[in-house]
Design a protein around this motif. Structure first.
Motif, PDB file in Angstrom:
ATOM      1  N   LYS A  59       0.757  -1.352  -0.317  1.00 29.41           N
ATOM      2  CA  LYS A  59      -0.012   0.025   0.267  1.00 29.41           C
ATOM      3  C   LYS A  59       0.705   1.443  -0.028  1.00 29.41           C
ATOM      4  N   ALA A  60       2.126   1.085   0.739  1.00 29.65           N
ATOM      5  CA  ALA A  60       2.701   2.385   0.814  1.00 29.65           C
ATOM      6  C   ALA A  60       3.564   2.541  -0.466  1.00 29.65           C
ATOM      7  N   THR A  61       4.054   1.396  -1.248  1.00 30.88           N
ATOM      8  CA  THR A  61       4.364   1.465  -2.395  1.00 30.88           C
ATOM      9  C   THR A  61       3.611   2.440  -3.417  1.00 30.88           C
ATOM     10  N   ARG A  62       2.487   1.764  -3.562  1.00 33.65           N
ATOM     11  CA  ARG A  62       1.472   2.457  -4.508  1.00 33.65           C
ATOM     12  C   ARG A  62       1.342   3.829  -4.204  1.00 33.65           C
ATOM     13  N   ASN A  63       0.997   4.244  -2.672  1.00 36.48           N
ATOM     14  CA  ASN A  63       0.951   5.672  -2.678  1.00 36.48           C
ATOM     15  C   ASN A  63       2.076   6.512  -2.940  1.00 36.48           C
ATOM     16  N   MET A  64       3.301   6.179  -2.819  1.00 35.69           N
ATOM     17  CA  MET A  64       4.326   6.638  -3.063  1.00 35.69           C
ATOM     18  C   MET A  64       4.404   7.027  -4.639  1.00 35.69           C
ATOM     19  N   GLN A  65       4.013   6.125  -5.173  1.00 35.96           N
ATOM     20  CA  GLN A  65       3.947   6.139  -6.949  1.00 35.96           C
ATOM     21  C   GLN A  65       3.159   7.299  -6.988  1.00 35.96           C
ATOM     22  N   ALA A  66       1.992   7.040  -6.455  1.00 32.75           N
ATOM     23  CA  ALA A  66       0.750   7.913  -6.725  1.00 32.75           C
ATOM     24  C   ALA A  66       0.951   9.471  -6.598  1.00 32.75           C
ATOM     25  N   ILE A  67       1.909   9.901  -5.400  1.00 35.18           N
ATOM     26  CA  ILE A  67       2.027  11.244  -5.082  1.00 35.18           C
ATOM     27  C   ILE A  67       3.408  11.816  -5.657  1.00 35.18           C
ATOM     28  N   GLN A  68       4.029  10.891  -6.494  1.00 33.62           N
ATOM     29  CA  GLN A  68       5.559  11.362  -7.271  1.00 33.62           C
ATOM     30  C   GLN A  68       5.386  12.740  -7.842  1.00 33.62           C
ATOM     31  N   PRO A  69       4.053  12.730  -8.769  1.00 38.35           N
ATOM     32  CA  PRO A  69       4.119  14.066  -9.538  1.00 38.35           C
ATOM     33  C   PRO A  69       3.745  15.442  -8.434  1.00 38.35           C
ATOM     34  N   ARG A  70       3.070  15.083  -7.441  1.00 42.18           N
ATOM     35  CA  ARG A  70       2.963  16.194  -6.466  1.00 42.18           C
ATOM     36  C   ARG A  70       4.260  16.529  -5.690  1.00 42.18           C
ATOM     37  N   MET A  71       5.033  15.628  -5.497  1.00 43.45           N
ATOM     38  CA  MET A  71       6.382  15.687  -4.739  1.00 43.45           C
ATOM     39  C   MET A  71       7.168  16.549  -5.713  1.00 43.45           C
ATOM     40  N   LYS A  72       7.133  16.156  -7.069  1.00 43.42           N
ATOM     41  CA  LYS A  72       8.115  16.663  -7.707  1.00 43.42           C
ATOM     42  C   LYS A  72       7.854  18.297  -7.818  1.00 43.42           C
ATOM     43  N   LYS A  73       6.401  18.695  -7.814  1.00 48.21           N
ATOM     44  CA  LYS A  73       6.082  20.084  -7.974  1.00 48.21           C
ATOM     45  C   LYS A  73       6.622  20.852  -7.033  1.00 48.21           C
ATOM     46  N   ILE A  74       6.349  20.125  -5.625  1.00 55.39           N
ATOM     47  CA  ILE A  74       6.970  20.561  -4.133  1.00 55.39           C
ATOM     48  C   ILE A  74       8.291  20.910  -4.429  1.00 55.39           C
ATOM     49  N   GLN A  75       9.115  20.077  -5.030  1.00 56.51           N
ATOM     50  CA  GLN A  75      10.570  19.992  -4.754  1.00 56.51           C
ATOM     51  C   GLN A  75      11.107  21.407  -5.776  1.00 56.51           C
ATOM     52  N   GLU A  76      10.299  21.294  -7.134  1.00 59.83           N
ATOM     53  CA  GLU A  76      10.640  22.264  -7.729  1.00 59.83           C
ATOM     54  C   GLU A  76      10.249  23.803  -7.208  1.00 59.83           C
ATOM     55  N   ARG A  77       9.173  23.689  -6.846  1.00 62.48           N
ATOM     56  CA  ARG A  77       8.676  25.104  -6.254  1.00 62.48           C
ATOM     57  C   ARG A  77       9.548  25.671  -4.904  1.00 62.48           C
ATOM     58  N   TYR A  78       9.984  24.788  -4.141  1.00 60.97           N
ATOM     59  CA  TYR A  78      10.734  25.152  -2.921  1.00 60.97           C
ATOM     60  C   TYR A  78      12.307  24.776  -3.033  1.00 60.97           C
ATOM     61  N   LYS A  79      12.546  24.823  -4.270  1.00 58.48           N
ATOM     62  CA  LYS A  79      14.296  24.210  -4.395  1.00 58.48           C
ATOM     63  C   LYS A  79      15.221  25.030  -3.416  1.00 58.48           C
ATOM     64  N   ASN A  80      14.862  26.212  -3.474  1.00 61.14           N
ATOM     65  CA  ASN A  80      15.697  27.224  -2.422  1.00 61.14           C
ATOM     66  C   ASN A  80      15.526  27.202  -1.121  1.00 61.14           C
ATOM     67  N   ASP A  81      14.363  26.408  -0.528  1.00 61.87           N
ATOM     68  CA  ASP A  81      13.951  26.600   0.807  1.00 61.87           C
ATOM     69  C   ASP A  81      13.582  25.341   1.486  1.00 61.87           C
ATOM     70  N   ARG A  82      14.752  24.518   1.963  1.00 66.40           N
ATOM     71  CA  ARG A  82      14.796  23.261   2.452  1.00 66.40           C
ATOM     72  C   ARG A  82      13.765  22.810   3.547  1.00 66.40           C
ATOM     73  N   GLN A  83      13.660  24.135   4.379  1.00 64.11           N
ATOM     74  CA  GLN A  83      12.616  23.755   5.493  1.00 64.11           C
ATOM     75  C   GLN A  83      11.349  23.930   5.019  1.00 64.11           C
ATOM     76  N   ARG A  84      11.061  24.646   4.155  1.00 68.71           N
ATOM     77  CA  ARG A  84       9.498  24.816   3.709  1.00 68.71           C
ATOM     78  C   ARG A  84       9.323  23.476   2.531  1.00 68.71           C
ATOM     79  N   GLN A  85      10.279  23.052   2.141  1.00 67.33           N
ATOM     80  CA  GLN A  85       9.843  21.950   1.237  1.00 67.33           C
ATOM     81  C   GLN A  85       9.787  20.711   2.060  1.00 67.33           C
TER      82      GLN A  85
END
Length: 386
Positions: A59-85
């Motif tokens: 279940k965790a593996t499937r959830n991680m796969q499903a939220i990968q696009p959203r995780m990528k957007k967060i990383q790109e949006r807050y790439k200069n702010d590690r704490q906010r990321q």
């Protein structure tokens, strides 16, 4: 370390001795089969207890796969702010109910048992008791061999060390190499099965690349560390890999990830058995597509003679009106103007005289160039007036 793991030592040796007493009713108590099958049974007991964690891992593996696009957007949006990321990532995990560590739970849970078994086999190799093992049981396990290799021997042991077990260097290395290869191949195929059959192909995420990388890293790790494992530990890891492979195959066939190849195969099996209830609108669309595909006709292949005959027919005279839009539509096939009654007009620039043809502008289609407009506005010549 021994003080922390002492309860596990007691538990592991208790399970091994219990199954050894069972298998001693069939095999020689001092044989490698009695002790080897006891280790296999230990693995089976542990993996049965870890089944709930295994489903949490899926279940965790499937959830991680499903939220990968959203995780990528967060990383790109807050790439200069590690704490906010990190804060946004934790918020995303909480929102979707995903635990990144859940995918590692089975491995983490059985690691203490692996370490306990490793220490038990080391004590047996050094002729020392541990847990509930008696000196007689230690001596029996120490002399037990599987295809000539003692269960406490390692690939890196020298000839002098193996002479204490009464085994040859060749037998030990052949057996350990074969078991290491089987252990690595089973791990590779397990990961490959997960990547090729149980991954949503409609979502391209970095998670897929990570899984693909692990597919090659884990077998290499098993091969490197396996040369330092006793034969009994190799039996343990080979058994747990085979168990994982079978358990994963069962889950993929019964509950595959939506969008994966295994999911499509399962839907097709259910459809053939009549157990899959499909949407009537979707069934109608599929039926229409199949009918259109069946009615579609492919163009017939023509011979060279047929192609030449077709080209010959295309050389026939073409009416002037088909070539020149300004030509008289009632002209003959040879391009000469047809006779008209009265003082007819010339071809292309007709007059308003009696019986004459209509002007070129009237015959010219809409949107024609300026040339047609000028011809329609041209004054009658003196010859025409007479």
């Amino acid at each position: 370390m021994n003080a922390i793991l002492s309860p596990l030592y007691w538990l592991v040796t208790q399970v091994i001795i219990f199954f050894h007493n069972v298998y001693s009713q069939v095999f020689d108590p001092d044989s490698g089969w009695a002790w080897g099958l006891s280790i296999v049974s230990l693995v089976i007991v542990i993996r049965i207890l870890l089944i709930p964690l295994f489903f949490k891992q899926i279940k965790a593996t499937r959830n991680m796969q499903a939220i990968q696009p959203r995780m990528k957007k967060i990383q790109e949006r807050y790439k200069n702010d590690r704490q906010r990321q990190s804060e946004e990532m934790m918020k995303l995990y909480k929102e979707t109910g995903t635990n990144p560590l859940a995918s590692c739970l089975p491995i983490l849970a059985q690691s203490p048992f692996f370490l306990a078994l490793f220490q038990v086999l080391n004590h047996i190799a050094n002729n020392r008791t541990l847990g509930i093992l008696t000196p007689e049981q230690v001596e029996s396990a120490r002399e037990a061999t599987i295809f000539g290799a003692p269960i406490a021997a390692k690939f890196m042991d020298g000839a002098d060390r193996l002479a204490e077990f009464g085994a040859s260097l060749t037998d030990v290395r052949v057996v350990t190499v074969i078991m290491i290869i089987l252990m690595s191949l089973s791990q590779f195929y397990t990961q490959r099965q997960l990547m090729t059959k149980n991954v949503d192909l409609t979502v391209k995420t970095p998670f897929m690349n990570q899984q693909k990388m692990l597919m090659y890293i884990f077998p290499i790790m098993f091969a490197v560390f396996g040369i330092n494992f006793p034969v009994g530990v190799l039996i343990y890891w080979l058994t747990t890999n085979v168990w994982t492979l079978g358990q994963q195959m069962y889950v993929i066939n019964r509950n595959p990830t939506p969008g994966s190849i295994a999911y499509q195969q399962r839907q097709e099996r259910l459809r053939k058995k009549g157990k899959l209830k499909e949407d009537p609108a979707e069934v109608e669309v599929k039926k229409t597509v199949e009918q259109a595909r069946a009615a579609r006709r492919q163009p017939k292949r023509q011979t060279k003679a047929q192609r030449q005959a077709a080209l010959g027919r295309s050389d026939a005279p073409v009416p002037a009106a088909a070539v020149d839009p300004t030509a008289d539509p009632v002209a003959g096939a040879d391009g000469s103007p047809a006779e008209v009654n009265g003082s007819g007009g010339t071809n292309g620039t007709g007059t308003n005289g009696a019986g004459g043809t209509k002007s070129g502008a009237a015959r010219k289609p809409a949107g024609a160039g300026a040339r047609g407009s000028k011809q329609s506005k041209r004054k009658p010549s003196a010859k025409t007036k007479k």
